[in-house]
Design an enzyme around this catalytic site. Sequence first.
Site, PDB file in Angstrom:
ATOM      1  NE  ARG A 156      -3.444  -2.604   0.070  1.00 13.27           N
ATOM      2  CZ  ARG A 156      -3.068  -3.612  -0.745  1.00 13.27           C
ATOM      3  NH1 ARG A 156      -2.128  -3.441  -1.657  1.00 13.27           N
ATOM      4  NH2 ARG A 156      -3.654  -4.772  -0.678  1.00 13.27           N
ATOM      5  CB  CYS A 203      -9.068  -0.739   2.767  1.00 19.05           C
ATOM      6  SG  CYS A 203     -10.324  -1.922   2.366  1.00 19.05           S
TER       7      CYS A 203
HETATM    8  C1  LIG Z   1     -15.285   1.616  -0.018  1.00 21.07           C
HETATM    9  C2  LIG Z   1     -13.791   1.652  -0.213  1.00 21.07           C
HETATM   10  C3  LIG Z   1     -13.085   0.465  -0.342  1.00 21.07           C
HETATM   11  C4  LIG Z   1     -11.693   0.478  -0.519  1.00 21.07           C
HETATM   12  N1  LIG Z   1     -11.024  -0.708  -0.654  1.00 21.07           N
HETATM   13  C5  LIG Z   1      -9.690  -0.713  -0.842  1.00 21.07           C
HETATM   14  C6  LIG Z   1      -8.968  -1.947  -0.993  1.00 21.07           C
HETATM   15  O1  LIG Z   1      -9.521  -3.035  -0.932  1.00 21.07           O
HETATM   16  N2  LIG Z   1      -7.634  -1.885  -1.217  1.00 21.07           N
HETATM   17  C7  LIG Z   1      -6.963  -0.697  -1.286  1.00 21.07           C
HETATM   18  O2  LIG Z   1      -5.751  -0.711  -1.527  1.00 21.07           O
HETATM   19  N3  LIG Z   1      -7.608   0.481  -1.133  1.00 21.07           N
HETATM   20  C8  LIG Z   1      -8.948   0.503  -0.905  1.00 21.07           C
HETATM   21  N4  LIG Z   1      -9.609   1.699  -0.735  1.00 21.07           N
HETATM   22  C9  LIG Z   1      -8.845   2.942  -0.689  1.00 21.07           C
HETATM   23  C10 LIG Z   1      -8.801   3.681  -2.038  1.00 21.07           C
HETATM   24  O3  LIG Z   1      -9.938   3.393  -2.811  1.00 21.07           O
HETATM   25  C11 LIG Z   1      -7.568   3.317  -2.855  1.00 21.07           C
HETATM   26  O4  LIG Z   1      -6.386   3.613  -2.162  1.00 21.07           O
HETATM   27  C12 LIG Z   1      -7.580   4.073  -4.196  1.00 21.07           C
HETATM   28  O5  LIG Z   1      -6.661   3.454  -5.045  1.00 21.07           O
HETATM   29  C13 LIG Z   1      -7.259   5.555  -4.065  1.00 21.07           C
HETATM   30  O6  LIG Z   1      -7.451   6.147  -5.342  1.00 21.07           O
HETATM   31  P1  LIG Z   1      -8.043   7.624  -5.503  1.00 21.07           P
HETATM   32  O7  LIG Z   1      -7.934   8.004  -6.925  1.00 21.07           O
HETATM   33  O8  LIG Z   1      -9.385   7.722  -4.893  1.00 21.07           O
HETATM   34  O9  LIG Z   1      -6.972   8.416  -4.639  1.00 21.07           O
HETATM   35  P2  LIG Z   1      -7.102   9.828  -3.901  1.00 21.07           P
HETATM   36  O10 LIG Z   1      -7.836   9.651  -2.605  1.00 21.07           O
HETATM   37  O11 LIG Z   1      -7.592  10.864  -4.820  1.00 21.07           O
HETATM   38  O12 LIG Z   1      -5.554  10.084  -3.607  1.00 21.07           O
HETATM   39  C14 LIG Z   1      -4.813   9.195  -2.793  1.00 21.07           C
HETATM   40  C15 LIG Z   1      -3.336   9.595  -2.899  1.00 21.07           C
HETATM   41  O13 LIG Z   1      -2.905   9.405  -4.249  1.00 21.07           O
HETATM   42  C16 LIG Z   1      -2.348  10.614  -4.750  1.00 21.07           C
HETATM   43  N5  LIG Z   1      -2.645  10.666  -6.188  1.00 21.07           N
HETATM   44  C17 LIG Z   1      -3.855  10.631  -6.789  1.00 21.07           C
HETATM   45  N6  LIG Z   1      -3.717  10.654  -8.124  1.00 21.07           N
HETATM   46  C18 LIG Z   1      -2.385  10.722  -8.367  1.00 21.07           C
HETATM   47  C19 LIG Z   1      -1.596  10.785  -9.559  1.00 21.07           C
HETATM   48  N7  LIG Z   1      -2.144  10.790 -10.788  1.00 21.07           N
HETATM   49  N8  LIG Z   1      -0.244  10.844  -9.442  1.00 21.07           N
HETATM   50  C20 LIG Z   1       0.343  10.854  -8.216  1.00 21.07           C
HETATM   51  N9  LIG Z   1      -0.348  10.802  -7.060  1.00 21.07           N
HETATM   52  C21 LIG Z   1      -1.698  10.730  -7.137  1.00 21.07           C
HETATM   53  C22 LIG Z   1      -3.019  11.728  -3.950  1.00 21.07           C
HETATM   54  O14 LIG Z   1      -2.228  12.905  -3.954  1.00 21.07           O
HETATM   55  C23 LIG Z   1      -3.094  11.071  -2.579  1.00 21.07           C
HETATM   56  O15 LIG Z   1      -1.847  11.174  -1.916  1.00 21.07           O
HETATM   57  C24 LIG Z   1     -10.996   1.715  -0.557  1.00 21.07           C
HETATM   58  C25 LIG Z   1     -11.717   2.918  -0.423  1.00 21.07           C
HETATM   59  C26 LIG Z   1     -13.099   2.896  -0.253  1.00 21.07           C
HETATM   60  C27 LIG Z   1     -13.842   4.186  -0.116  1.00 21.07           C
END
Ligand SMILES: Cc1cc2nc3c(=O)[nH]c(=O)nc-3n(C[C@H](O)[C@H](O)[C@H](O)COP(=O)(O)OP(=O)(O)OC[C@H]3O[C@@H](n4cnc5c(N)ncnc54)[C@H](O)[C@@H]3O)c2cc1C
Length: 230
Positions: A156, A203
Amino acid sequence: MKLAAGLNARDCTSMRAGGRLTSVYAAETTAELNELLQRFISCRILGGGSNTIIADGEVATPVICLGQGFATVSHAGEILKAGAAISTPRLLRYCAEHGLSGLEGLAGIPGQLGGAICMNAGTGGWGILEAITELELVDQSGRRTIDPADLGYSYRDGQLPHGAVVTAAVFRLKQAEPAQIEAAIRANLNKRSGQPKGFSSGCIFKNPEGDSAGRLIDSCGFKGARVGGA
Ligand SMILES: Cc1cc2nc3c(=O)[nH]c(=O)nc-3n(C[C@H](O)[C@H](O)[C@H](O)COP(=O)(O)OP(=O)(O)OC[C@H]3O[C@@H](n4cnc5c(N)ncnc54)[C@H](O)[C@@H]3O)c2cc1C
């Protein structure tokens, strides 16, 4: 381009809590992104907002989002290239439709590809960076491609270089029957059916080795605890 109206946290994060981002920019091209990164030495990147909590009140820190110009996907044989703004559910759907296996561990994970790479999102011990052979990054000095093996990523944590924004990734996948991929996706979604519903950051907590964050939170009596809207 600056979004004149800014963004409310409830409209751009899965937590749906927090204040208002007053300085939000959407980059549609690599050149625009590079220009914004040069202009704002201290800024934040926002993807799908599913692993982000925004502070209460007015937040003036410049926030950069990637626009639809970065939401692309295409493949040739088992090599797939996707832009960082594509949503992970859409990427997974594309793979299932085209018989490309390897990303089924993303089933049920919201957000965008760029966020998933930054977090090395995945399920169990698997993380998305394991399936990626090349990353396109943009920072203040321009665009470059790197081999993710050089990042030293871990559970992660994508270990992206400081100040680098992911704009695209190249995956090496395996051809498989679409029905087989869909069955694997369904099985992964079923495993999640016991997880709490509603607005959350999912998560957000990392599991320590040999235990689960959910179990530890429950046993401390913190399940459902709130601070403000979070
Ligand atoms: C219901 C639910 C279930 C989930 N289940 C899981 C799971 O099973 N496994 C898991 O690993 N995660 C899980 N997550 C957490 C989350 O969905 C993941 O970590 C997801 O990949 C984050 O992506 P995002 O685009 O929403 O990131 P954001 O929340 O927008 O950003 C997260 C981080 O990534 C950075 N970022 C975003 N885009 C870029 C880019 N293009 N370049 C560089 N940095 C960037 C941001 O600056 C920030 O630091 C879950 C979340 C929810 C709400």
